[in-house]
Design a protein around this motif. Sequence first.
Motif, PDB file in Angstrom:
ATOM      1  N   ILE A   6       1.211  13.116   0.662  1.00  0.00           N
ATOM      2  CA  ILE A   6       1.354  11.659   0.638  1.00  0.00           C
ATOM      3  C   ILE A   6       2.823  11.263   0.750  1.00  0.00           C
ATOM      4  O   ILE A   6       3.191  10.390   1.551  1.00  0.00           O
ATOM      5  CB  ILE A   6       0.751  11.070  -0.656  1.00  0.00           C
ATOM      6  CG1 ILE A   6      -0.771  11.217  -0.651  1.00  0.00           C
ATOM      7  CG2 ILE A   6       1.134   9.596  -0.805  1.00  0.00           C
ATOM      8  CD1 ILE A   6      -1.426  10.766  -1.946  1.00  0.00           C
ATOM      9  N   PHE A   7       3.666  11.895  -0.047  1.00  0.00           N
ATOM     10  CA  PHE A   7       5.074  11.529  -0.092  1.00  0.00           C
ATOM     11  C   PHE A   7       5.752  11.748   1.260  1.00  0.00           C
ATOM     12  O   PHE A   7       6.497  10.887   1.748  1.00  0.00           O
ATOM     13  CB  PHE A   7       5.785  12.342  -1.180  1.00  0.00           C
ATOM     14  CG  PHE A   7       7.065  11.721  -1.657  1.00  0.00           C
ATOM     15  CD1 PHE A   7       7.054  10.598  -2.465  1.00  0.00           C
ATOM     16  CD2 PHE A   7       8.285  12.255  -1.291  1.00  0.00           C
ATOM     17  CE1 PHE A   7       8.233  10.021  -2.895  1.00  0.00           C
ATOM     18  CE2 PHE A   7       9.465  11.687  -1.716  1.00  0.00           C
ATOM     19  CZ  PHE A   7       9.447  10.569  -2.536  1.00  0.00           C
TER      20      PHE A   7
ATOM     21  N   SER B 249      10.623   5.582  -6.092  1.00  0.00           N
ATOM     22  CA  SER B 249      10.106   6.951  -6.190  1.00  0.00           C
ATOM     23  C   SER B 249      11.208   8.001  -6.132  1.00  0.00           C
ATOM     24  O   SER B 249      11.133   9.027  -6.815  1.00  0.00           O
ATOM     25  CB  SER B 249       9.086   7.203  -5.077  1.00  0.00           C
ATOM     26  OG  SER B 249       9.659   6.966  -3.802  1.00  0.00           O
ATOM     27  N   LEU B 250      12.235   7.760  -5.325  1.00  0.00           N
ATOM     28  CA  LEU B 250      13.324   8.733  -5.212  1.00  0.00           C
ATOM     29  C   LEU B 250      14.043   8.884  -6.542  1.00  0.00           C
ATOM     30  O   LEU B 250      14.311  10.010  -7.003  1.00  0.00           O
ATOM     31  CB  LEU B 250      14.313   8.285  -4.130  1.00  0.00           C
ATOM     32  CG  LEU B 250      15.543   9.167  -3.916  1.00  0.00           C
ATOM     33  CD1 LEU B 250      15.129  10.589  -3.550  1.00  0.00           C
ATOM     34  CD2 LEU B 250      16.441   8.574  -2.829  1.00  0.00           C
ATOM     35  N   GLU B 251      14.343   7.758  -7.177  1.00  0.00           N
ATOM     36  CA  GLU B 251      15.029   7.805  -8.461  1.00  0.00           C
ATOM     37  C   GLU B 251      14.152   8.446  -9.542  1.00  0.00           C
ATOM     38  O   GLU B 251      14.648   9.234 -10.360  1.00  0.00           O
ATOM     39  CB  GLU B 251      15.426   6.384  -8.886  1.00  0.00           C
ATOM     40  CG  GLU B 251      16.511   5.739  -8.040  1.00  0.00           C
ATOM     41  CD  GLU B 251      16.020   5.189  -6.706  1.00  0.00           C
ATOM     42  OE1 GLU B 251      16.849   4.723  -5.913  1.00  0.00           O
ATOM     43  OE2 GLU B 251      14.784   5.229  -6.460  1.00  0.00           O
ATOM     44  N   VAL B 252      12.858   8.117  -9.518  1.00  0.00           N
ATOM     45  CA  VAL B 252      11.935   8.703 -10.494  1.00  0.00           C
ATOM     46  C   VAL B 252      11.848  10.209 -10.297  1.00  0.00           C
ATOM     47  O   VAL B 252      11.852  10.981 -11.271  1.00  0.00           O
ATOM     48  CB  VAL B 252      10.531   8.066 -10.375  1.00  0.00           C
ATOM     49  CG1 VAL B 252       9.518   8.804 -11.262  1.00  0.00           C
ATOM     50  CG2 VAL B 252      10.578   6.594 -10.742  1.00  0.00           C
TER      51      VAL B 252
ATOM     52  N   GLU C 252       0.824  -1.209   0.000  1.00  0.00           N
ATOM     53  CA  GLU C 252       0.000   0.000   0.000  1.00  0.00           C
ATOM     54  C   GLU C 252       0.859   1.261   0.000  1.00  0.00           C
ATOM     55  O   GLU C 252       0.522   2.252  -0.653  1.00  0.00           O
ATOM     56  CB  GLU C 252      -0.931   0.021   1.221  1.00  0.00           C
ATOM     57  CG  GLU C 252      -1.960  -1.084   1.234  1.00  0.00           C
ATOM     58  CD  GLU C 252      -1.487  -2.334   1.966  1.00  0.00           C
ATOM     59  OE1 GLU C 252      -2.333  -3.110   2.402  1.00  0.00           O
ATOM     60  OE2 GLU C 252      -0.263  -2.510   2.091  1.00  0.00           O
ATOM     61  N   LEU C 253       1.988   1.222   0.731  1.00  0.00           N
ATOM     62  CA  LEU C 253       2.873   2.387   0.782  1.00  0.00           C
ATOM     63  C   LEU C 253       3.519   2.639  -0.575  1.00  0.00           C
ATOM     64  O   LEU C 253       3.640   3.791  -1.016  1.00  0.00           O
ATOM     65  CB  LEU C 253       3.955   2.193   1.849  1.00  0.00           C
ATOM     66  CG  LEU C 253       3.497   2.214   3.300  1.00  0.00           C
ATOM     67  CD1 LEU C 253       4.691   2.052   4.237  1.00  0.00           C
ATOM     68  CD2 LEU C 253       2.742   3.497   3.616  1.00  0.00           C
ATOM     69  N   ASP C 254       3.948   1.569  -1.229  1.00  0.00           N
ATOM     70  CA  ASP C 254       4.549   1.730  -2.553  1.00  0.00           C
ATOM     71  C   ASP C 254       3.536   2.277  -3.547  1.00  0.00           C
ATOM     72  O   ASP C 254       3.865   3.117  -4.397  1.00  0.00           O
ATOM     73  CB  ASP C 254       5.102   0.393  -3.048  1.00  0.00           C
ATOM     74  CG  ASP C 254       6.370  -0.033  -2.327  1.00  0.00           C
ATOM     75  OD1 ASP C 254       7.090   0.867  -1.842  1.00  0.00           O
ATOM     76  OD2 ASP C 254       6.644  -1.240  -2.257  1.00  0.00           O
ATOM     77  N   ILE C 255       2.297   1.801  -3.448  1.00  0.00           N
ATOM     78  CA  ILE C 255       1.245   2.305  -4.341  1.00  0.00           C
ATOM     79  C   ILE C 255       1.004   3.792  -4.096  1.00  0.00           C
ATOM     80  O   ILE C 255       0.892   4.585  -5.042  1.00  0.00           O
ATOM     81  CB  ILE C 255      -0.055   1.498  -4.140  1.00  0.00           C
ATOM     82  CG1 ILE C 255       0.135   0.059  -4.609  1.00  0.00           C
ATOM     83  CG2 ILE C 255      -1.216   2.153  -4.892  1.00  0.00           C
ATOM     84  CD1 ILE C 255      -1.023  -0.853  -4.266  1.00  0.00           C
ATOM     85  N   LEU C 256       0.937   4.182  -2.827  1.00  0.00           N
ATOM     86  CA  LEU C 256       0.735   5.593  -2.488  1.00  0.00           C
ATOM     87  C   LEU C 256       1.889   6.458  -2.988  1.00  0.00           C
ATOM     88  O   LEU C 256       1.676   7.530  -3.559  1.00  0.00           O
ATOM     89  CB  LEU C 256       0.583   5.748  -0.975  1.00  0.00           C
ATOM     90  CG  LEU C 256      -0.786   5.404  -0.389  1.00  0.00           C
ATOM     91  CD1 LEU C 256      -0.724   5.435   1.134  1.00  0.00           C
ATOM     92  CD2 LEU C 256      -1.847   6.380  -0.891  1.00  0.00           C
ATOM     93  N   LYS C 257       3.128   5.986  -2.761  1.00  0.00           N
ATOM     94  CA  LYS C 257       4.291   6.750  -3.224  1.00  0.00           C
ATOM     95  C   LYS C 257       4.321   6.838  -4.743  1.00  0.00           C
ATOM     96  O   LYS C 257       4.703   7.872  -5.311  1.00  0.00           O
ATOM     97  CB  LYS C 257       5.582   6.130  -2.692  1.00  0.00           C
ATOM     98  CG  LYS C 257       5.792   6.337  -1.210  1.00  0.00           C
ATOM     99  CD  LYS C 257       7.203   5.951  -0.779  1.00  0.00           C
ATOM    100  CE  LYS C 257       7.442   4.470  -0.919  1.00  0.00           C
ATOM    101  NZ  LYS C 257       8.795   4.089  -0.448  1.00  0.00           N
TER     102      LYS C 257
ATOM    103  N   ALA D 271       1.840   9.397  -5.719  1.00  0.00           N
ATOM    104  CA  ALA D 271       2.319  10.738  -5.355  1.00  0.00           C
ATOM    105  C   ALA D 271       3.357  11.247  -6.340  1.00  0.00           C
ATOM    106  O   ALA D 271       3.299  12.404  -6.783  1.00  0.00           O
ATOM    107  CB  ALA D 271       2.896  10.722  -3.945  1.00  0.00           C
ATOM    108  N   VAL D 272       4.314  10.397  -6.702  1.00  0.00           N
ATOM    109  CA  VAL D 272       5.378  10.857  -7.582  1.00  0.00           C
ATOM    110  C   VAL D 272       4.846  11.099  -8.998  1.00  0.00           C
ATOM    111  O   VAL D 272       5.294  12.031  -9.691  1.00  0.00           O
ATOM    112  CB  VAL D 272       6.567   9.871  -7.584  1.00  0.00           C
ATOM    113  CG1 VAL D 272       6.301   8.651  -8.434  1.00  0.00           C
ATOM    114  CG2 VAL D 272       7.848  10.568  -8.068  1.00  0.00           C
TER     115      VAL D 272
END
Length: 239
Positions: A52-53, A215-218, A6-11, A14-15
């Motif tokens: 979110i992020f 997400s950080l790399e994106v 769920e956290l990965d989906i939210l991030k 967000a990104v």
Amino acid sequence: MKRYIELDILKGFAVICMVIFHIYYFPNQYGYKEIEYDTPLLKTVAKIAQIIFITCVGINLVLSKQKHGSININRIVKLIFLAACMSIFTYFVFDDKYVKFGILHFIAVVSIFFVPFIDDIRKIHFISLLLVVLFLLMKKSPELFLKVKQPLAFIMGFYNDRYHSIDHFSIIPWIFVVLFGIYIGHYLINSNYTSSVDISEYPFINTLSKTGEYSLEVYVLHWVILYIYYVYIYKSTVI
């Protein structure tokens, strides 16, 4: 550390929202005023992405401490490096509006700050109380903070005198969003919550999850891609 899908989906969501906002925001900063970004819809998209992020930052700090016994230092070093690269890159592109204390700087600083306290909920309560008092003082008696020199005042969010940046996340009020995430992280641990989401049959959701995982790399990469597009490709289409 458990990986909560769920956290990965939210991030990931967000990104992607932030990329959409920057598609409209950056050309304006590059001088293409025909592309409007300051609309209620786009500002809402950006704010949702930011909240979110940064909430996920707080959650991940707690989960990381649970797994490693300490916050992931390698990730903090990576954040510091990327934040420095962002400042250097934007200095050459935007001159005095370069990123002095953006979201990467903010995440690195608050991550380091919370290292000694992250797993002690009583200390988190105390820090939250102190920050609320500080925030109220800033609102009620801003003159108390006028002697704080720049750039510390700019970083803390006390006041902004002659400091401008295309991307700025001051400690206050954004640290409250991190604290919100920290409380969620403690809830997940104390409740023994286990992710039960199966995304294998949903390609779009799976893509969101993978995007969130990186997400950080994106986030960093899309700055470079949009710069190349608007400075070298889009520019040739409007001349």
